[in-house]
Design an enzyme around this catalytic site. Structure first.
Site, PDB file in Angstrom:
ATOM      1  N   SER A 182       1.466 -35.728  20.882  1.00 40.71           N
ATOM      2  CA  SER A 182       2.796 -35.301  21.313  1.00 40.71           C
ATOM      3  C   SER A 182       3.236 -36.166  22.485  1.00 40.71           C
ATOM      4  O   SER A 182       2.403 -36.867  23.093  1.00 40.71           O
ATOM      5  CB  SER A 182       2.756 -33.830  21.755  1.00 40.71           C
ATOM      6  OG  SER A 182       3.946 -33.436  22.414  1.00 40.71           O
ATOM      7  N   TYR A 211      -0.877 -26.662  25.961  1.00 45.94           N
ATOM      8  CA  TYR A 211      -0.387 -27.606  24.956  1.00 45.94           C
ATOM      9  C   TYR A 211      -0.688 -29.045  25.393  1.00 45.94           C
ATOM     10  O   TYR A 211      -1.186 -29.852  24.610  1.00 45.94           O
ATOM     11  CB  TYR A 211       1.113 -27.404  24.758  1.00 45.94           C
ATOM     12  CG  TYR A 211       1.683 -28.102  23.547  1.00 45.94           C
ATOM     13  CD1 TYR A 211       1.597 -27.509  22.291  1.00 45.94           C
ATOM     14  CD2 TYR A 211       2.324 -29.330  23.667  1.00 45.94           C
ATOM     15  CE1 TYR A 211       2.130 -28.141  21.175  1.00 45.94           C
ATOM     16  CE2 TYR A 211       2.850 -29.962  22.560  1.00 45.94           C
ATOM     17  CZ  TYR A 211       2.759 -29.366  21.317  1.00 45.94           C
ATOM     18  OH  TYR A 211       3.280 -29.993  20.205  1.00 45.94           O
TER      19      TYR A 211
END
Length: 285
Positions: free
Chosen positions: A144, A157
């Site tokens: 990401s 995350y």
């Protein structure tokens, strides 16, 4: 080292997280170009919808990527099903949690880690032997932009996506001199259901937003469609890239990580405030 081009059209691939979002769009894109597609997801209904939209050969499997033994069993099924050598393995399944570190719930962080990181490791370990035996193919792991920069209220995350990045980079070096490669994918904001499906106990910014309002706000900030993301990823793999940035915001995050590695959030916050002037649908009660 020169890039090794990795043609995907017409060649078999495997994709996790294929019931929606980027995974579904990858499956559709590759199926349209003649690739047999093995798809997996824990969401059986969504997986069936994806399979029904594909035009070529498809193998479906309801799969919890956290289960290493089941990933190995699925790899055996794919090996038996393959009509030709496996071209690519897309470890794409992912979830989100939004919380400050102070208010973090351990079980939420563990849930995310086991899917976003352990799921990638399990998938890599299950399918890598197939590629190594062929001496051909590519492992494509979804990190990401939050694997490039740490962001507030996204500690779990970011930790998982940084881990995916490091794991995949290390694997790439181990595979030097072979016909197998490893690719990191760094999507920016993609218009998927990840925010709506996230675990959120309360507004981590203390603004009193509901989960629905937070998801709507994310969708306003998301700049790239899943279909566009899938095409960028497909082209990047085919062109032999080792790292694929997806979306204009991904290029911004990458530049900030290089230019201002400790003070980047001031720039990001300014950009967020600018984009938030486009009020998301449902943001007001």
């Amino acid at each position: 080292m020169p890039r090794i081009r990795r043609p995907l059209s017409g060649h078999p691939v495997m994709i996790t997280g294929a019931a929606s979002g980027i995974g579904r769009s990858l499956a559709r894109s590759l199926s349209r170009t003649g690739s047999p597609v093995a798809i997996a997801d824990i969401d059986e209904a969504g997986l069936k919808e994806t399979a029904a939209a594909l035009t070529g050969p498809v193998l479906t499997r309801v799969l919890d990527v956290r289960d290493a033994a089941d990933q190995l069993a699925f790899a055996d099924e794919v090996r038996d099903w393959l009509p030709a050598p496996l071209a690519a393995v897309f470890n794409n399944a992912g979830v989100a949690v939004s919380s400050s570190v102070l208010d973090a719930v351990a079980e939420d962080d563990e849930w995310l880690r086991r899917i976003n990181f352990d799921g990638v490791v399990n998938g890599t370990r299950a399918f890598l032997p197939i590629l190594v035996a062929q001496d051909h193919g590519v492992i494509v792991n979804t990190s990401s932009v939050f694997g490039l920069l740490g962001m507030p209220n996204q500690s779990a995350y970011c930790a998982a996506k940084f881990a995916v990045r490091g794991f995949t980079d290390a694997l790439r070096q181990e595979l030097r001199g072979t016909g197998v490669s490893a690719v990191n994918v760094h999507p920016g904001g993609i218009r998927t259901n990840i925010a709506r499906n996230a675990r959120v106990r309360k507004d981590p910014e203390g603004r009193g937003r509901t989960h629905e309002q937070m998801a709507a706000e994310f969708e306003t900030l998301a700049l790239t469609t899943p279909e566009k993301a899938a095409e960028i990823i497909r082209r990047g793999v085919e062109h032999g890239k080792s790292r694929i940035l997806v979306g204009p915001d991904a290029y911004l995050f990458d530049a900030l990580a290089r230019v201002t590695p400790t003070h980047y959030y001031g720039v990001v916050a300014l950009l967020e405030r600018s984009l938030r002037t486009r009020e998301p649908k449902g943001a007001r009660a």
